[in-house]
Design a protein around this motif. Structure first.
Motif, PDB file in Angstrom:
ATOM      1  N   ALA A  12      49.980  42.477  50.082  1.00 36.34           N
ATOM      2  CA  ALA A  12      50.835  43.406  50.809  1.00 36.34           C
ATOM      3  C   ALA A  12      51.874  44.031  49.862  1.00 36.34           C
ATOM      4  N   LYS A  13      52.609  44.984  50.379  1.00 37.30           N
ATOM      5  CA  LYS A  13      53.650  45.636  49.603  1.00 37.30           C
ATOM      6  C   LYS A  13      54.684  44.605  49.155  1.00 37.30           C
ATOM      7  N   LYS A  14      54.994  44.597  47.877  1.00 35.66           N
ATOM      8  CA  LYS A  14      55.946  43.694  47.244  1.00 35.66           C
ATOM      9  C   LYS A  14      55.530  42.217  47.330  1.00 35.66           C
ATOM     10  N   ALA A  15      54.285  41.964  47.634  1.00 40.50           N
ATOM     11  CA  ALA A  15      53.747  40.592  47.650  1.00 40.50           C
ATOM     12  C   ALA A  15      52.334  40.635  47.072  1.00 40.50           C
ATOM     13  N   PRO A  16      52.213  40.828  45.766  1.00 41.65           N
ATOM     14  CA  PRO A  16      50.880  41.015  45.179  1.00 41.65           C
ATOM     15  C   PRO A  16      50.021  39.756  45.217  1.00 41.65           C
ATOM     16  N   PHE A  17      48.758  39.974  45.442  1.00 39.22           N
ATOM     17  CA  PHE A  17      47.727  38.934  45.370  1.00 39.22           C
ATOM     18  C   PHE A  17      46.502  39.635  44.815  1.00 39.22           C
ATOM     19  N   TYR A  18      45.898  39.049  43.814  1.00 38.52           N
ATOM     20  CA  TYR A  18      44.785  39.710  43.140  1.00 38.52           C
ATOM     21  C   TYR A  18      43.535  38.850  43.190  1.00 38.52           C
ATOM     22  N   ARG A  19      42.390  39.515  43.202  1.00 37.51           N
ATOM     23  CA  ARG A  19      41.105  38.869  43.007  1.00 37.51           C
ATOM     24  C   ARG A  19      40.620  39.259  41.616  1.00 37.51           C
ATOM     25  N   VAL A  20      40.067  38.315  40.899  1.00 35.20           N
ATOM     26  CA  VAL A  20      39.486  38.592  39.582  1.00 35.20           C
ATOM     27  C   VAL A  20      38.038  38.967  39.837  1.00 35.20           C
ATOM     28  N   VAL A  21      37.677  40.212  39.503  1.00 33.18           N
ATOM     29  CA  VAL A  21      36.342  40.714  39.810  1.00 33.18           C
ATOM     30  C   VAL A  21      35.670  41.283  38.563  1.00 33.18           C
ATOM     31  N   VAL A  22      34.361  41.348  38.646  1.00 27.81           N
ATOM     32  CA  VAL A  22      33.552  42.019  37.635  1.00 27.81           C
ATOM     33  C   VAL A  22      33.126  43.334  38.247  1.00 27.81           C
ATOM     34  N   ALA A  23      33.474  44.461  37.593  1.00 27.38           N
ATOM     35  CA  ALA A  23      33.206  45.774  38.165  1.00 27.38           C
ATOM     36  C   ALA A  23      32.818  46.760  37.077  1.00 27.38           C
ATOM     37  N   GLU A  36      32.977  38.679  42.598  1.00 29.08           N
ATOM     38  CA  GLU A  36      34.317  38.106  42.556  1.00 29.08           C
ATOM     39  C   GLU A  36      34.220  36.740  41.892  1.00 29.08           C
ATOM     40  N   ILE A  37      35.047  36.511  40.861  1.00 25.97           N
ATOM     41  CA  ILE A  37      34.947  35.246  40.142  1.00 25.97           C
ATOM     42  C   ILE A  37      36.219  34.411  40.211  1.00 25.97           C
ATOM     43  N   GLY A  38      37.284  34.908  40.846  1.00 26.63           N
ATOM     44  CA  GLY A  38      38.498  34.111  40.939  1.00 26.63           C
ATOM     45  C   GLY A  38      39.627  34.826  41.637  1.00 26.63           C
ATOM     46  N   THR A  39      40.816  34.188  41.619  1.00 25.04           N
ATOM     47  CA  THR A  39      42.012  34.745  42.244  1.00 25.04           C
ATOM     48  C   THR A  39      43.215  34.565  41.324  1.00 25.04           C
ATOM     49  N   TYR A  40      44.239  35.389  41.554  1.00 27.25           N
ATOM     50  CA  TYR A  40      45.497  35.310  40.809  1.00 27.25           C
ATOM     51  C   TYR A  40      46.617  35.641  41.770  1.00 27.25           C
ATOM     52  N   HIS A  41      47.553  34.691  41.936  1.00 25.49           N
ATOM     53  CA  HIS A  41      48.676  34.868  42.859  1.00 25.49           C
ATOM     54  C   HIS A  41      49.975  34.697  42.074  1.00 25.49           C
ATOM     55  N   PRO A  42      50.528  35.797  41.520  1.00 29.20           N
ATOM     56  CA  PRO A  42      51.690  35.693  40.640  1.00 29.20           C
ATOM     57  C   PRO A  42      52.983  35.298  41.341  1.00 29.20           C
ATOM     58  N   ASP A  49      48.487  26.489  40.655  1.00 33.01           N
ATOM     59  CA  ASP A  49      47.719  27.207  41.669  1.00 33.01           C
ATOM     60  C   ASP A  49      47.766  28.721  41.509  1.00 33.01           C
ATOM     61  N   VAL A  50      48.364  29.217  40.450  1.00 29.58           N
ATOM     62  CA  VAL A  50      48.541  30.653  40.281  1.00 29.58           C
ATOM     63  C   VAL A  50      47.230  31.358  39.937  1.00 29.58           C
ATOM     64  N   PHE A  51      46.473  30.824  38.998  1.00 32.09           N
ATOM     65  CA  PHE A  51      45.264  31.479  38.503  1.00 32.09           C
ATOM     66  C   PHE A  51      44.076  30.540  38.660  1.00 32.09           C
ATOM     67  N   LYS A  52      43.137  30.925  39.509  1.00 25.40           N
ATOM     68  CA  LYS A  52      41.921  30.137  39.712  1.00 25.40           C
ATOM     69  C   LYS A  52      40.732  31.036  39.411  1.00 25.40           C
ATOM     70  N   VAL A  72      43.731  40.232  32.164  1.00 20.99           N
ATOM     71  CA  VAL A  72      42.777  39.158  32.437  1.00 20.99           C
ATOM     72  C   VAL A  72      42.514  38.346  31.178  1.00 20.99           C
ATOM     73  N   LYS A  73      42.435  39.007  30.034  1.00 21.00           N
ATOM     74  CA  LYS A  73      42.212  38.290  28.775  1.00 21.00           C
ATOM     75  C   LYS A  73      43.368  37.331  28.501  1.00 21.00           C
ATOM     76  N   ALA A  74      44.597  37.785  28.742  1.00 20.81           N
ATOM     77  CA  ALA A  74      45.767  36.927  28.534  1.00 20.81           C
ATOM     78  C   ALA A  74      45.744  35.724  29.484  1.00 20.81           C
ATOM     79  N   LEU A  75      45.360  35.951  30.734  1.00 15.78           N
ATOM     80  CA  LEU A  75      45.281  34.857  31.705  1.00 15.78           C
ATOM     81  C   LEU A  75      44.180  33.870  31.335  1.00 15.78           C
ATOM     82  N   LEU A  76      43.046  34.369  30.870  1.00 12.73           N
ATOM     83  CA  LEU A  76      41.950  33.493  30.464  1.00 12.73           C
ATOM     84  C   LEU A  76      42.342  32.652  29.249  1.00 12.73           C
TER      85      LEU A  76
END
Length: 82
Positions: A12-23, A36-42, A49-52, A72-76
């Motif tokens: 949502a607005k000001k509450a980011p949640f991301y999916r890690v995807v191959v596109a 979809e290969i994972g999630t990221y909740h900053p 539990d932030v990056f799965k 994504v490279k930095a998170l990996l």
């Protein structure tokens, strides 16, 4: 076809949640994706539990030629996946 591993925003607005995807790189950020290969909740407080992400799938896609974005490279790297 240039394949990227990138973040797909679903939060949502000001509450980011991301999916890690191959596109395909030609698709929009929040558009169609291959897998979809994972999630990221900053905004999450607990550090563990932030990056799965499915490490095996991420490594397989990279081996097959998918290029992770800078974020994504930095998170990996931070999570010792690559």
């Amino acid at each position: 076809m240039a394949v990227k591993i990138r973040l797909h925003r679903v939060g949502a607005k000001k509450a980011p949640f991301y999916r890690v995807v191959v596109a395909d790189s030609r698709y929009p950020r929040d558009g169609r994706f291959i897998e979809e290969i994972g999630t990221y909740h900053p905004m999450e407080k607990a550090e563990a539990d932030v990056f799965k992400v499915d490490a095996d799938k991420a490594k397989q896609w990279i081996k097959n030629g998918a290029q992770p974005t800078d974020t994504v490279k930095a998170l990996l790297k931070k999570n010792n996946i690559i």
